[in-house]
Design a protein around this motif. Structure first.
Motif, mmCIF file in Angstrom:
data_model
loop_
_atom_site.group_PDB
_atom_site.id
_atom_site.type_symbol
_atom_site.label_atom_id
_atom_site.label_comp_id
_atom_site.label_asym_id
_atom_site.label_seq_id
_atom_site.Cartn_x
_atom_site.Cartn_y
_atom_site.Cartn_z
ATOM 1 N N LEU A 185 -18.724 54.548 -44.745
ATOM 2 C CA LEU A 185 -18.925 53.707 -43.232
ATOM 3 C C LEU A 185 -17.914 52.460 -42.873
ATOM 4 C CD1 LEU A 185 -22.733 54.541 -42.187
ATOM 5 C CD2 LEU A 185 -20.721 55.552 -41.226
ATOM 6 N N TYR A 186 -17.252 52.182 -42.294
ATOM 7 C CA TYR A 186 -16.576 51.123 -42.259
ATOM 8 C C TYR A 186 -17.426 49.656 -41.939
ATOM 9 C CZ TYR A 186 -13.409 46.988 -40.929
ATOM 10 O OH TYR A 186 -12.149 46.215 -40.286
ATOM 11 N N VAL A 187 -17.303 48.331 -42.300
ATOM 12 C CA VAL A 187 -17.962 47.278 -42.309
ATOM 13 C C VAL A 187 -16.801 46.052 -41.817
ATOM 14 C CG1 VAL A 187 -19.627 45.861 -41.987
ATOM 15 C CG2 VAL A 187 -19.887 47.468 -42.340
ATOM 16 N N ARG A 188 -16.499 45.135 -40.567
ATOM 17 C CA ARG A 188 -15.628 44.973 -40.467
ATOM 18 C C ARG A 188 -16.212 43.290 -41.496
ATOM 19 N NH1 ARG A 188 -16.478 39.689 -37.459
ATOM 20 N NH2 ARG A 188 -17.986 40.706 -35.683
ATOM 21 N N PRO A 189 -14.619 42.726 -42.491
ATOM 22 C CA PRO A 189 -15.532 41.824 -42.838
ATOM 23 C C PRO A 189 -15.253 41.138 -42.382
ATOM 24 C CG PRO A 189 -12.706 42.404 -42.917
ATOM 25 C CD PRO A 189 -13.136 43.166 -42.496
ATOM 26 N N ILE A 190 -16.870 40.348 -43.427
ATOM 27 C CA ILE A 190 -17.190 39.246 -42.254
ATOM 28 C C ILE A 190 -17.177 37.704 -43.372
ATOM 29 C CG2 ILE A 190 -19.835 37.957 -41.715
ATOM 30 C CD1 ILE A 190 -20.821 40.243 -41.579
ATOM 31 N N GLY A 191 -16.715 36.679 -42.639
ATOM 32 C CA GLY A 191 -15.741 35.359 -43.292
ATOM 33 C C GLY A 191 -16.572 34.851 -44.495
ATOM 34 N N GLY A 192 -17.981 34.657 -44.331
ATOM 35 C CA GLY A 192 -18.590 33.283 -44.159
ATOM 36 C C GLY A 192 -19.548 34.393 -45.928
ATOM 37 N N ILE A 193 -19.846 36.477 -45.597
ATOM 38 C CA ILE A 193 -20.330 36.340 -47.127
ATOM 39 C C ILE A 193 -18.810 36.937 -48.225
ATOM 40 C CG2 ILE A 193 -20.732 38.744 -47.466
ATOM 41 C CD1 ILE A 193 -22.973 37.025 -46.628
ATOM 42 N N GLU A 194 -17.894 36.673 -47.470
ATOM 43 C CA GLU A 194 -16.708 37.177 -48.553
ATOM 44 C C GLU A 194 -16.890 35.388 -49.096
ATOM 45 O OE1 GLU A 194 -13.318 38.172 -46.276
ATOM 46 O OE2 GLU A 194 -13.977 40.270 -47.179
ATOM 47 N N ALA A 195 -17.536 34.550 -48.497
ATOM 48 C CA ALA A 195 -17.115 33.327 -49.119
ATOM 49 C C ALA A 195 -17.794 33.192 -50.045
ATOM 50 C CB ALA A 195 -16.989 32.420 -48.136
ATOM 51 N N VAL A 196 -19.050 34.202 -50.447
ATOM 52 C CA VAL A 196 -20.580 33.819 -51.259
ATOM 53 C C VAL A 196 -19.976 33.593 -52.421
ATOM 54 C CG1 VAL A 196 -22.848 34.501 -51.737
ATOM 55 C CG2 VAL A 196 -22.145 33.849 -49.844
ATOM 56 N N ASP A 197 -19.465 34.936 -52.952
ATOM 57 C CA ASP A 197 -18.727 34.764 -54.500
ATOM 58 C C ASP A 197 -17.831 33.910 -54.894
ATOM 59 O OD1 ASP A 197 -20.288 37.002 -54.900
ATOM 60 O OD2 ASP A 197 -18.553 39.183 -54.053
ATOM 61 N N ASP A 198 -17.226 33.420 -54.158
ATOM 62 C CA ASP A 198 -16.421 32.435 -54.493
ATOM 63 C C ASP A 198 -16.970 31.114 -54.599
ATOM 64 O OD1 ASP A 198 -13.560 34.227 -54.061
ATOM 65 O OD2 ASP A 198 -13.270 33.192 -51.876
ATOM 66 N N SER B 220 -18.458 48.222 -37.143
ATOM 67 C CA SER B 220 -17.955 49.090 -37.734
ATOM 68 C C SER B 220 -17.176 49.864 -37.261
ATOM 69 C CB SER B 220 -19.171 50.120 -37.465
ATOM 70 O OG SER B 220 -19.665 50.208 -36.077
ATOM 71 N N LYS B 221 -16.341 49.042 -36.033
ATOM 72 C CA LYS B 221 -14.805 48.920 -35.726
ATOM 73 C C LYS B 221 -14.400 47.911 -35.367
ATOM 74 C CE LYS B 221 -12.536 50.327 -31.618
ATOM 75 N NZ LYS B 221 -11.616 51.243 -32.025
ATOM 76 N N GLU B 222 -12.570 47.989 -36.346
ATOM 77 C CA GLU B 222 -11.970 47.058 -35.695
ATOM 78 C C GLU B 222 -11.790 46.243 -35.220
ATOM 79 O OE1 GLU B 222 -8.529 46.773 -39.662
ATOM 80 O OE2 GLU B 222 -9.019 48.869 -39.141
ATOM 81 N N HIS B 223 -11.364 45.100 -34.811
ATOM 82 C CA HIS B 223 -10.716 44.520 -33.823
ATOM 83 C C HIS B 223 -9.729 43.794 -33.595
ATOM 84 C CE1 HIS B 223 -15.626 41.838 -33.430
ATOM 85 N NE2 HIS B 223 -15.767 43.504 -33.687
#
Lengths: 409, 273
Positions: A185-198, B220-223
């Protein structure tokens, strides 16, 4: 002789006075007849019914107004509704409504000790007084009844909610099952969350702690529940990198749950020995005292990263601004619309509203959360479609469609 | 504490004492003037101590912070004990304890149900023990599960169904001016806040704002493509809304600041009347 005449005269006078006295009621009768013209006509067609879709202890009384309400003598001021558990009374006041009213809901208490208690499954009788400006000039209706009230197990007014729950539950079940079977199931990237690991990496490199604030919500708020998931992820990474974590909490229940979450994360990371009970600690349940304490921690401990996830209120800007002054990287997320602007201006990354819920699924990648996220998207698609159809219906006057969305308490 | 800090603390303490005495003297005709003067001076001191945070962390801020946290934590604990345990629980469980705490005993055949929260509360406290700490997870699960379930229905109603129905609005007319064709529309054109054109524009903004805003929150969909453009419009609408909300709230905060400054200058320093 004079005395005899005097006595006869007195007897006659007495007799006349008696007749006069007896005729007085006739005069008073004539007053009654006169005032009777002032008396308003009674209400008619009184109907009693149990109030639907409630927990009982309530009766709906309807009537046809008096002929003198808005017409005729036009002297009706109000209606007084009386009730009793016996046909013969005594009757107690149920309520008063102004003229022109045709319905009254007699809602009582379910507590037998309460003076307003109305018993369920018991015969109830009602009377309605039509009252004029002079409270003494009123007309009482006949006694109506019996009626019995009772509670209902199902509130028909909330059927749209039930349908929505079923549809949403079904969608969630379908997508969770699908995700469990291995469907990606695709979930589009969420900027704020990707920054957590950094941000965690930055804290490790700088040798400074990470401050995680769960907000002022209770453990049952959706934002707080989502925040627990993110906290688990952050705590696991913190344990792996052996960085320090500080979690000051506002609510004792939130503290307990957060302690369990962090403890599990340390166990999952294989470092249970590094877990300390005071990583998650209680501060106070006073909003601004909590802010004062967290602000003090920010300036004294100088955390490399501040994470604000959960429910925030007026303290949002105070916290974020202090964190910004302390030079911390800040990541925030809340579903409180009024507070999002403050986080946007003072934090490096902000999760807006539902992004916070999605973040937990994005981080965890668990089938349950991903399936739920996918179901939410379908529900949003349904909202868009229904809004467009409803809009067309509203503009064309198709009330039958728009009425489907009316939720009644 | 270094020497400079000690000197500053001594000066502030002296100023505090002077303020206290001065106010006590100025209130000399009143009852409890010494206590009232102390409270007034303390309020001013704590206000300034919190404001001192704008400079940097310092002993005065630390004092105010610890006092605030300590007092509030103790206050809420007492509040919880007297309102929840003494106010609600004891009057339903024990006549003897009700008498002890001087609260009226509330007899009811359903009072036994109040033992359930007592047991759950004790289970929560079990986390203080090492061997039975696991027991605290049960009440936690009950609290979170029950309230989350209740909130699910509430949110579905307020954020889903009511949101959908709130979007059903006329796009070409309003109640006072039903749509009768363009000729009638132009002849009835009114730019007032309640006028036909403004209402129609507002309805279009709400409708498009809701649709584009929802599209932004599709995960669940690319923008990309049209979807992406609608998503961009959605985030613009959100940002404009946040900007308006920010300005509105900042105005409220300034009024709070004005309140504190009024207190300092009027009640404490008595510079303004």
């Amino acid at each position: 002789m004079k005395y005899k005449i005097l006595i006869v005269g007195m007897v006659l006078l007495f007799g006349l006075s008696s007749v006069w006295a007896q005729s007085e009621p006739e005069e008073s009768d004539s007053v009654v007849i006169d005032s009777a013209e002032l008396f308003p006509a009674p209400v008619s067609d009184i109907k009693l019914s149990d109030k639907p879709n409630d927990h009982g202890h309530a009766v709906v009384v309807t009537w046809e107004p008096s002929a003198d309400d808005g017409g005729g003598k036009n002297n009706v001021v109000q209606y007084e509704i009386y009730w009793s558990t016996s046909f013969d009374g005594p009757f107690d006041t149920a309520g008063v409504v102004p003229s022109g009213t045709r319905e009254f809901e007699h809602v009582g208490s379910k507590d037998p000790d309460d003076p307003k208690y109305i018993p369920d499954n018991t015969d109830l009788f009602y009377q309605i007084d039509v009252v004029t400006a002079d409270p003494l000039i009123r007309t009482t209706s006949g006694t109506e009844g019996p009626v019995q009230c009772s509670g209902q197990w199902y509130n028909t007014g909330r059927t749209p909610v039930l349908i929505a729950v079923l549809i949403f539950g079904l969608l969630t079940a379908v997508f969770v099952t699908s995700a469990r079977k291995g469907r990606k199931l695709y979930v589009r990237p969420i900027g704020g969350i990707e920054a957590v690991d950094d941000a965690i990496g930055r804290a490790t490199e700088m040798g400074r702690p990470i401050l995680y604030v769960l907000g002022l919500g209770s453990a049952a708020d959706v934002a707080t529940i989502a925040s627990f998931t993110i906290l688990g992820r952050v705590a696991k990474r913190v344990a792996e990198y052996q960085t320090e974590l500080i979690v000051p909490t506002y609510d004792p229940i939130v503290m307990s749950v957060a302690q369990e979450v962090v403890k599990s994360a340390y166990y999952d990371a294989g470092r249970p020995e590094d877990y300390k009970e005071d990583i998650v600690h209680f501060v106070t349940q006073s909003q601004f005292a909590y802010v004062a304490a967290v602000n003090g921690t920010m300036l004294r401990e100088l955390p490399a990263t501040n994470v604000y996830m959960g429910k925030f209120f007026a303290e949002s800007l105070l916290l974020a601004e202090t964190g910004s002054l302390a030079g911390s990287i800040q990541i925030s997320g809340t579903d409180e619309i009024a507070q999002i602007p403050f986080f946007i201006v003072a934090c490096d990354y902000t999760l807006i509203g539902e992004e916070l819920y999605a973040a937990s699924a994005y981080l965890g990648r668990e089938p349950k959360l991903l399936g739920s996220l996918k179901a939410q998207d379908w529900a949003k698609a349904a909202v868009v479609i229904l809004a467009i159809i409803g809009l067309i219906a509203a503009n064309l006057g198709w009330d039958s469609f728009t009425n489907l969305f009316q939720v009644v308490d | 504490m270094n020497r400079t800090t000690l000197i500053v603390v001594a000066i502030v303490a002296a100023l505090f004492a002077v303020s206290w005495i001065a106010h006590a003297v100025s209130m000399s005709g009143q009852k409890d003037n010494v206590v009232d003067a102390f409270m007034l001076t303390m309020a001013a001191f704590l206000t300034l101590a919190i404001f001192s945070f704008l400079y940097r962390d310092n002993p005065f801020y630390k004092f105010a912070e610890h006092l605030f946290v300590g007092v509030s934590a103790a206050f809420w604990m007492c509040q919880g004990f007297w309102s929840t345990i003494v106010g609600n629980l004891i009057p339903r469980l024990s006549e003897g304890l009700s008498g002890f705490f001087q609260v009226p005993y509330q007899a009811s055949s359903w009072n036994f149900a109040y033992w359930i929260p007592v047991i759950l509360g004790l289970m929560l406290l079990m986390r203080l023990t090492k061997d039975y700490g696991w027991l605290s997870r049960w009440p936690l699960a009950l609290i979170v599960g029950t309230t989350a379930g209740l909130n699910f229905v509430r949110y579905l109603r307020s954020d889903f169904i009511v949101q959908v129905s709130a979007t059903f609005m006329p796009l070409l007319s309003n109640e006072s001016h039903p749509w009768e064709g363009f000729g009638a529309f132009l002849s009835n054109l009114n730019l007032a806040a309640t006028g036909q054109l403004v209402t129609i524009v507002a309805n279009w903004v709400i409708f498009l704002g809701v649709i584009c805003g929802i599209i932004y929150f599709f995960f669940s969909k690319e923008h990309t493509g049209i979807f992406g453009r609608a998503s961009r419009v959605g985030i613009w609408i959100l940002m404009i809304t946040f900007g308006a909300g920010f300005g509105y709230t900042v105005m409220g905060r300034i009024s709070l600041l004005v309140g504190r400054i009024t207190f300092l200058f009027k009640d404490w320093l008595q510079i303004i009347s």
